[in-house]
Design a protein around this motif. Structure first.
Motif, PDB file in Angstrom:
ATOM      1  N   PRO A   1       0.840  -1.090  -0.032  1.00 58.61           N
ATOM      2  CA  PRO A   1      -0.167   0.091  -0.282  1.00 58.61           C
ATOM      3  C   PRO A   1       0.820   1.226   0.396  1.00 58.61           C
ATOM      4  N   THR A   2      -0.045   2.146  -0.875  1.00 55.50           N
ATOM      5  CA  THR A   2       1.154   3.818  -0.588  1.00 55.50           C
ATOM      6  C   THR A   2       0.917   4.821  -0.698  1.00 55.50           C
ATOM      7  N   LEU A   3       1.118   5.770   0.132  1.00 49.31           N
ATOM      8  CA  LEU A   3       0.821   7.117   0.863  1.00 49.31           C
ATOM      9  C   LEU A   3       1.536   8.196  -0.135  1.00 49.31           C
ATOM     10  N   TYR A   4       0.947   8.876  -1.340  1.00 48.14           N
ATOM     11  CA  TYR A   4       1.730   9.328  -2.199  1.00 48.14           C
ATOM     12  C   TYR A   4       1.805  11.129  -0.857  1.00 48.14           C
ATOM     13  N   LEU A   5       3.106  11.744  -0.971  1.00 49.69           N
ATOM     14  CA  LEU A   5       3.288  12.303   0.231  1.00 49.69           C
ATOM     15  C   LEU A   5       3.853  14.103  -0.026  1.00 49.69           C
ATOM     16  N   LEU A   6       2.807  14.678  -0.227  1.00 46.37           N
ATOM     17  CA  LEU A   6       3.434  16.031  -1.041  1.00 46.37           C
ATOM     18  C   LEU A   6       3.848  17.559  -0.231  1.00 46.37           C
ATOM     19  N   HIS A   7       4.805  17.765  -0.560  1.00 42.66           N
ATOM     20  CA  HIS A   7       5.637  18.912   0.094  1.00 42.66           C
ATOM     21  C   HIS A   7       5.155  20.266   0.104  1.00 42.66           C
ATOM     22  N   GLY A   8       4.802  21.255   0.740  1.00 42.97           N
ATOM     23  CA  GLY A   8       4.941  22.875   0.460  1.00 42.97           C
ATOM     24  C   GLY A   8       6.024  23.780  -0.411  1.00 42.97           C
TER      25      GLY A   8
ATOM     26  N   ASP B   1       9.411  23.769  -0.395  1.00 40.66           N
ATOM     27  CA  ASP B   1       9.827  22.253  -0.366  1.00 40.66           C
ATOM     28  C   ASP B   1      10.676  22.426  -1.577  1.00 40.66           C
ATOM     29  N   ASP B   2      10.716  20.886  -1.018  1.00 38.60           N
ATOM     30  CA  ASP B   2      10.867  20.109  -2.595  1.00 38.60           C
ATOM     31  C   ASP B   2      10.811  18.197  -1.692  1.00 38.60           C
ATOM     32  N   HIS B   3      11.012  17.869  -2.485  1.00 35.78           N
ATOM     33  CA  HIS B   3      11.069  16.067  -2.031  1.00 35.78           C
ATOM     34  C   HIS B   3      11.582  15.750  -1.106  1.00 35.78           C
ATOM     35  N   SER B   4      12.601  16.517  -0.645  1.00 41.91           N
ATOM     36  CA  SER B   4      13.269  16.098   0.724  1.00 41.91           C
ATOM     37  C   SER B   4      13.110  16.353   1.491  1.00 41.91           C
ATOM     38  N   ALA B   5      11.707  16.967   2.019  1.00 40.39           N
ATOM     39  CA  ALA B   5      11.798  17.682   3.340  1.00 40.39           C
ATOM     40  C   ALA B   5      11.324  16.824   4.116  1.00 40.39           C
ATOM     41  N   TRP B   6       9.539  16.444   3.528  1.00 42.17           N
ATOM     42  CA  TRP B   6       9.008  15.274   5.073  1.00 42.17           C
ATOM     43  C   TRP B   6      10.365  14.625   5.351  1.00 42.17           C
ATOM     44  N   LEU B   7      11.354  13.955   4.928  1.00 44.20           N
ATOM     45  CA  LEU B   7      12.008  13.043   5.046  1.00 44.20           C
ATOM     46  C   LEU B   7      13.256  14.015   6.372  1.00 44.20           C
ATOM     47  N   ARG B   8      13.206  15.891   6.007  1.00 41.01           N
ATOM     48  CA  ARG B   8      14.715  16.143   6.744  1.00 41.01           C
ATOM     49  C   ARG B   8      14.148  16.333   7.751  1.00 41.01           C
ATOM     50  N   ASN B   9      12.327  16.722   7.773  1.00 44.62           N
ATOM     51  CA  ASN B   9      11.669  17.576   9.047  1.00 44.62           C
ATOM     52  C   ASN B   9      10.954  16.938   9.902  1.00 44.62           C
TER      53      ASN B   9
ATOM     54  N   ILE C   1       4.099   0.684   5.636  1.00 42.56           N
ATOM     55  CA  ILE C   1       3.360   1.355   4.279  1.00 42.56           C
ATOM     56  C   ILE C   1       4.189   1.888   2.942  1.00 42.56           C
ATOM     57  N   ALA C   2       4.285   2.051   1.899  1.00 44.79           N
ATOM     58  CA  ALA C   2       4.965   2.132   0.860  1.00 44.79           C
ATOM     59  C   ALA C   2       4.863   4.091   1.077  1.00 44.79           C
ATOM     60  N   ILE C   3       6.464   4.997   1.297  1.00 45.41           N
ATOM     61  CA  ILE C   3       5.986   6.108   0.686  1.00 45.41           C
ATOM     62  C   ILE C   3       6.442   7.285  -0.415  1.00 45.41           C
ATOM     63  N   VAL C   4       5.807   7.119  -1.307  1.00 42.06           N
ATOM     64  CA  VAL C   4       6.528   8.165  -2.364  1.00 42.06           C
ATOM     65  C   VAL C   4       6.466  10.088  -2.405  1.00 42.06           C
ATOM     66  N   MET C   5       7.333  10.047  -2.283  1.00 47.17           N
ATOM     67  CA  MET C   5       8.065  12.251  -1.913  1.00 47.17           C
ATOM     68  C   MET C   5       8.376  12.624  -3.405  1.00 47.17           C
ATOM     69  N   PRO C   6       7.472  13.426  -4.165  1.00 46.41           N
ATOM     70  CA  PRO C   6       7.492  13.366  -4.773  1.00 46.41           C
ATOM     71  C   PRO C   6       8.361  15.336  -5.345  1.00 46.41           C
ATOM     72  N   ALA C   7       8.966  15.739  -6.392  1.00 45.73           N
ATOM     73  CA  ALA C   7       9.426  17.244  -6.160  1.00 45.73           C
ATOM     74  C   ALA C   7       8.006  17.695  -7.369  1.00 45.73           C
ATOM     75  N   ALA C   8       7.431  19.254  -7.160  1.00 44.99           N
ATOM     76  CA  ALA C   8       7.015  19.588  -7.543  1.00 44.99           C
ATOM     77  C   ALA C   8       6.439  21.173  -7.772  1.00 44.99           C
ATOM     78  N   ASP C   9       7.727  21.425  -7.460  1.00 47.85           N
ATOM     79  CA  ASP C   9       8.201  23.197  -7.597  1.00 47.85           C
ATOM     80  C   ASP C   9       6.732  24.061  -6.803  1.00 47.85           C
ATOM     81  N   HIS C  10       6.927  24.731  -7.560  1.00 40.16           N
ATOM     82  CA  HIS C  10       6.113  25.637  -7.374  1.00 40.16           C
ATOM     83  C   HIS C  10       4.330  25.753  -8.314  1.00 40.16           C
ATOM     84  N   SER C  11       4.069  24.718  -8.445  1.00 44.95           N
ATOM     85  CA  SER C  11       3.112  24.022  -9.111  1.00 44.95           C
ATOM     86  C   SER C  11       1.704  24.251  -8.856  1.00 44.95           C
ATOM     87  N   PHE C  12       1.328  23.659  -7.191  1.00 45.35           N
ATOM     88  CA  PHE C  12       0.455  23.571  -6.814  1.00 45.35           C
ATOM     89  C   PHE C  12      -0.542  22.632  -7.380  1.00 45.35           C
TER      90      PHE C  12
END
Length: 274
Positions: A47-54, A57-65, A77-88
């Motif tokens: 099972p997978t959680l796609y975990l989105l940053h603010g 931040d970037d794709h490392s934010a959840w790991l670093r903080n 559970i697996a976690i996928v933390m992708p990069a999204a830039d300022h895209s909303f």
């Protein structure tokens, strides 16, 4: 546990991008440890959680903080933390098609490279601030793909958030202009969002009136947060139309102390099947 940073080319975005992927350790006692290879050959899909940053931040934010690795290990559970830039997390008016990337291409690539389940009941999305908006947008736009979604201090109505900040800042503040520029790049004319695919209330009403399964929603916000009022508005709207929303509020600001605590609650709340 395994943590991997994956760099790959996105055809949707037409650029190299990144994601961190966390895979939990299989539960095995010492007696069965020698069967580890066979365990993976049997086709375990997580099972997978796609975990989105603010926004900042970037794709490392959840790991670093936060201690997201440790929390996810306990949940298996697996976690996928992708990069999204300022895209909303949207197909930008002046930028790249990030919504198409997140809703279509990213899950395909992640499942091709890692042992992740493609079943709706095994897929979830969550995020903070900009990522909270993105999580609800993805789940409400594609209810057939996600069983649940969570927003932590979500910027659920960017127009109102920008106005709220404007009232708290001195006229001409240099910190205000970038937010308006980000909004314009992502959405174009901010006055025309109501009733569009960028409007969470519209998406919530649409999914409620559809015959599709509706994802469970979790929403939280600190009472000292500048996005508190827009979170209250969304909570009241979804409760009015009868969506399955779990809501939590309490002392807290727009910061990692609050999000580190809340992501643990989100993981406990997720309907992960054992």
């Amino acid at each position: 546990m395994a943590l991997m940073e994956c760099k790959f080319f996105s055809r949707k975005l037409m650029l190299q991008t990144s994601m961190f992927v966390y895979i939990p350790t299989p539960t095995m006692d010492d007696e069965n440890f020698g069967r580890l290879q066979q365990y993976f050959e049997e086709g375990k899909k997580y099972p997978t959680l796609y975990l989105l940053h603010g926004l900042s931040d970037d794709h490392s934010a959840w790991l670093r903080n936060t201690s997201i690795e440790r929390y996810a290990e306990a949940k298996k559970i697996a976690i996928v933390m992708p990069a999204a830039d300022h895209s909303f997390y949207t197909d930008m008016a002046y930028g790249k098609p990030y919504y198409s990337y997140f809703s279509e291409e990213l899950p395909q690539i992640a499942r091709m490279l890692f042992p992740l389940s493609g079943k709706r009941e095994d897929n979830f999305v969550a995020g903070l601030s900009m990522g909270g908006y993105g999580a609800f947008k993805l789940a409400l736009s594609s209810p057939d793909k996600y069983a649940a979604a969570a927003s932590l201090s979500g910027a659920l109505n960017l127009y109102k958030v920008a106005n709220s900040l404007a009232q708290k800042m001195h006229k001409g503040s240099p910190t205000l202009l970038p937010l308006h520029q980000v909004a314009k790049n992502a959405f174009g004319d901010m006055g025309e969002l109501s009733g569009t695919e960028h409007d969470l209330n519209y998406l919530a009403q649409r999914v409620k009136e559809s015959n599709s399964e509706i994802p469970k929603l979790y929403q939280c916000c600190g009472t000292e947060d500048y996005v508190y009022e827009v979170n209250k508005d969304f909570k009241e709207f979804t409760q009015k139309i009868g969506l399955d929303l779990t809501y939590d509020e309490g002392p807290g600001g727009h910061d990692w102390d609050y999000w580190d605590t809340q992501i643990q609650r989100v993981l406990k709340w997720l309907p992960v099947k054992s």
